[in-house]
Design a protein around this motif. Sequence first.
Motif, PDB file in Angstrom:
ATOM      1  N   VAL A  92       0.461  -1.221   0.255  1.00  0.00           N
ATOM      2  CA  VAL A  92       0.052   0.281   0.089  1.00  0.00           C
ATOM      3  C   VAL A  92       0.967   1.749  -0.189  1.00  0.00           C
ATOM      4  CG1 VAL A  92      -1.398   1.862   1.755  1.00  0.00           C
ATOM      5  CG2 VAL A  92      -1.574  -1.537   1.444  1.00  0.00           C
ATOM      6  N   ALA A  93       1.734   1.256   0.775  1.00  0.00           N
ATOM      7  CA  ALA A  93       2.258   2.632   1.040  1.00  0.00           C
ATOM      8  C   ALA A  93       3.568   2.804  -0.179  1.00  0.00           C
ATOM      9  CB  ALA A  93       2.850   2.665   2.777  1.00  0.00           C
ATOM     10  N   ASP A  94       3.876   4.243  -0.362  1.00  0.00           N
ATOM     11  CA  ASP A  94       5.264   3.875  -1.156  1.00  0.00           C
ATOM     12  C   ASP A  94       6.467   4.227  -0.589  1.00  0.00           C
ATOM     13  OD1 ASP A  94       3.665   5.377  -4.064  1.00  0.00           O
ATOM     14  OD2 ASP A  94       2.057   5.859  -2.295  1.00  0.00           O
ATOM     15  N   VAL A  95       5.911   4.895   0.422  1.00  0.00           N
ATOM     16  CA  VAL A  95       7.099   5.133   1.604  1.00  0.00           C
ATOM     17  C   VAL A  95       6.871   4.028   3.230  1.00  0.00           C
ATOM     18  CG1 VAL A  95       8.896   6.714   2.702  1.00  0.00           C
ATOM     19  CG2 VAL A  95       8.393   7.280   0.491  1.00  0.00           C
ATOM     20  N   LEU A  96       7.874   3.772   3.262  1.00  0.00           N
ATOM     21  CA  LEU A  96       7.801   3.008   4.549  1.00  0.00           C
ATOM     22  C   LEU A  96       8.925   3.949   5.222  1.00  0.00           C
ATOM     23  CD1 LEU A  96       7.158   0.430   2.495  1.00  0.00           C
ATOM     24  CD2 LEU A  96       7.865  -1.274   4.535  1.00  0.00           C
ATOM     25  N   GLN A  97       8.202   4.446   6.869  1.00  0.00           N
ATOM     26  CA  GLN A  97       8.868   4.693   8.031  1.00  0.00           C
ATOM     27  C   GLN A  97       9.286   3.862   9.124  1.00  0.00           C
ATOM     28  OE1 GLN A  97       8.843   9.430   8.313  1.00  0.00           O
ATOM     29  NE2 GLN A  97       7.449   8.401  10.542  1.00  0.00           N
ATOM     30  N   ILE A  98      10.794   4.501   9.174  1.00  0.00           N
ATOM     31  CA  ILE A  98      11.235   3.153  10.805  1.00  0.00           C
ATOM     32  C   ILE A  98      11.171   4.261  11.514  1.00  0.00           C
ATOM     33  CG2 ILE A  98      13.365   1.583  11.471  1.00  0.00           C
ATOM     34  CD1 ILE A  98      11.764   0.680   8.885  1.00  0.00           C
ATOM     35  N   PRO A  99      10.762   4.100  13.036  1.00  0.00           N
ATOM     36  CA  PRO A  99      10.136   5.103  13.897  1.00  0.00           C
ATOM     37  C   PRO A  99      12.045   4.941  14.306  1.00  0.00           C
ATOM     38  CG  PRO A  99       8.935   3.391  13.620  1.00  0.00           C
ATOM     39  CD  PRO A  99      10.035   2.294  13.046  1.00  0.00           C
ATOM     40  N   ALA A 100      12.009   6.382  14.785  1.00  0.00           N
ATOM     41  CA  ALA A 100      13.274   6.529  15.753  1.00  0.00           C
ATOM     42  C   ALA A 100      14.057   5.793  16.347  1.00  0.00           C
ATOM     43  CB  ALA A 100      13.293   8.140  16.068  1.00  0.00           C
ATOM     44  N   PHE A 101      13.349   5.394  17.467  1.00  0.00           N
ATOM     45  CA  PHE A 101      13.831   4.277  18.518  1.00  0.00           C
ATOM     46  C   PHE A 101      14.161   3.137  18.163  1.00  0.00           C
ATOM     47  CE2 PHE A 101      11.027   6.995  21.977  1.00  0.00           C
ATOM     48  CZ  PHE A 101      12.190   7.102  22.176  1.00  0.00           C
ATOM     49  N   LEU A 102      13.695   2.674  16.447  1.00  0.00           N
ATOM     50  CA  LEU A 102      13.619   1.087  15.905  1.00  0.00           C
ATOM     51  C   LEU A 102      14.937   1.256  14.683  1.00  0.00           C
ATOM     52  CD1 LEU A 102       9.743  -0.249  16.179  1.00  0.00           C
ATOM     53  CD2 LEU A 102      11.722  -0.456  17.945  1.00  0.00           C
ATOM     54  N   CYS A 103      15.646   2.539  14.884  1.00  0.00           N
ATOM     55  CA  CYS A 103      16.264   2.737  13.931  1.00  0.00           C
ATOM     56  C   CYS A 103      17.384   1.554  13.168  1.00  0.00           C
ATOM     57  CB  CYS A 103      16.626   4.124  13.460  1.00  0.00           C
ATOM     58  SG  CYS A 103      18.116   4.594  14.344  1.00  0.00           S
ATOM     59  N   ARG A 104      17.565   1.449  14.465  1.00  0.00           N
ATOM     60  CA  ARG A 104      18.989   0.102  14.961  1.00  0.00           C
ATOM     61  C   ARG A 104      18.777  -1.708  14.712  1.00  0.00           C
ATOM     62  NH1 ARG A 104      23.840   1.476  18.029  1.00  0.00           N
ATOM     63  NH2 ARG A 104      23.600  -0.404  18.716  1.00  0.00           N
ATOM     64  N   GLN A 105      17.224  -1.097  14.480  1.00  0.00           N
ATOM     65  CA  GLN A 105      16.614  -2.873  14.903  1.00  0.00           C
ATOM     66  C   GLN A 105      17.134  -3.498  13.192  1.00  0.00           C
ATOM     67  OE1 GLN A 105      16.370  -2.835  17.864  1.00  0.00           O
ATOM     68  NE2 GLN A 105      14.956  -4.253  17.646  1.00  0.00           N
ATOM     69  N   THR A 106      17.572  -4.646  13.134  1.00  0.00           N
ATOM     70  CA  THR A 106      18.144  -5.336  12.466  1.00  0.00           C
ATOM     71  C   THR A 106      17.446  -5.485  10.824  1.00  0.00           C
ATOM     72  OG1 THR A 106      20.592  -5.126  12.630  1.00  0.00           O
ATOM     73  CG2 THR A 106      20.518  -6.540  11.067  1.00  0.00           C
ATOM     74  N   ASP A 107      15.980  -6.622  11.415  1.00  0.00           N
ATOM     75  CA  ASP A 107      14.908  -6.997  11.051  1.00  0.00           C
ATOM     76  C   ASP A 107      14.009  -6.281  10.302  1.00  0.00           C
ATOM     77  OD1 ASP A 107      16.958  -9.750  11.406  1.00  0.00           O
ATOM     78  OD2 ASP A 107      15.243 -10.201  13.430  1.00  0.00           O
ATOM     79  N   LEU A 108      14.185  -5.027  11.148  1.00  0.00           N
ATOM     80  CA  LEU A 108      12.957  -4.470  10.565  1.00  0.00           C
ATOM     81  C   LEU A 108      13.721  -3.647   9.394  1.00  0.00           C
ATOM     82  CD1 LEU A 108      10.072  -3.164  11.373  1.00  0.00           C
ATOM     83  CD2 LEU A 108      11.722  -1.609  12.376  1.00  0.00           C
ATOM     84  N   LEU A 109      14.909  -2.976   9.735  1.00  0.00           N
ATOM     85  CA  LEU A 109      15.532  -2.196   8.216  1.00  0.00           C
ATOM     86  C   LEU A 109      15.554  -3.751   7.680  1.00  0.00           C
ATOM     87  CD1 LEU A 109      18.623  -0.705   9.883  1.00  0.00           C
ATOM     88  CD2 LEU A 109      16.510   0.528   8.700  1.00  0.00           C
TER      89      LEU A 109
END
Length: 252
Positions: A92-109
Amino acid sequence: MKQIFIAGPCVIESAELLDTVAAKLVDINRKLGTDIIFKASFDKANRTSIRSFRGPGMERGLQMLADVKAKYGLRVLTDIHESYQAAPTGEVADVLQIPAFLCRQTDLLVAAARTGRTVNIKKAQFLSAADMRYPVEKARDAGAEDVWLTERGNIYGYNNLVVDFRNISDMLDIVPTVIMDCTHSVQRPGGAGGKTGGDRRFVPAMALAAQAFGATGWFFEVHPEPDKGLSDAANMLELDKLEGLVKKLITP
């Protein structure tokens, strides 16, 4: 490079709110020749209190965002908090945003990068600008071709943030697109008795200062009645003030 604008309510509260904000963004785009990206969160998983409103959840929220895209022709940005959310959100989204507190989460990135969508990584409140090269490396190594970074202030003591605008220049050494989050940067995290406070009167100054330091984009959470908002009420900009501020930012 064309300036990037991102705007919308902090959280999806109702279809009616999304319609009100989306219609205003379409009107601003028509008047000013901009291409504002619509932003709203389907789940605010990092609220201060367990009793805080979080949103409609992923399934319903993504459908509501898809409806906005179909009805108004706007590009959409939303954030994810868990790696399993990346693939369906990327549909759905054109841009996926990574929240600041989670920016080091490798699996999420990695999961966000593998969708093929633009990945916007917000700089953690506890990291330097230079440290953001490592989240960018993770996303790029996982296949992301378009990675943005967003400045949103650093922790300063308790319940406060401070913005070092030199971070914008430093992050431009890492990626070509650096966004200024003008509303979260005026937060007072957890500083309002079980919820986050803030001071929206400083939002325009944040935007203009970021422009002076070379920001290539701006992020605004907006609401027709911010004080009635169910999340980040103290920081959101009044919807009717967005057009004037965007006009200042695009005027040479």
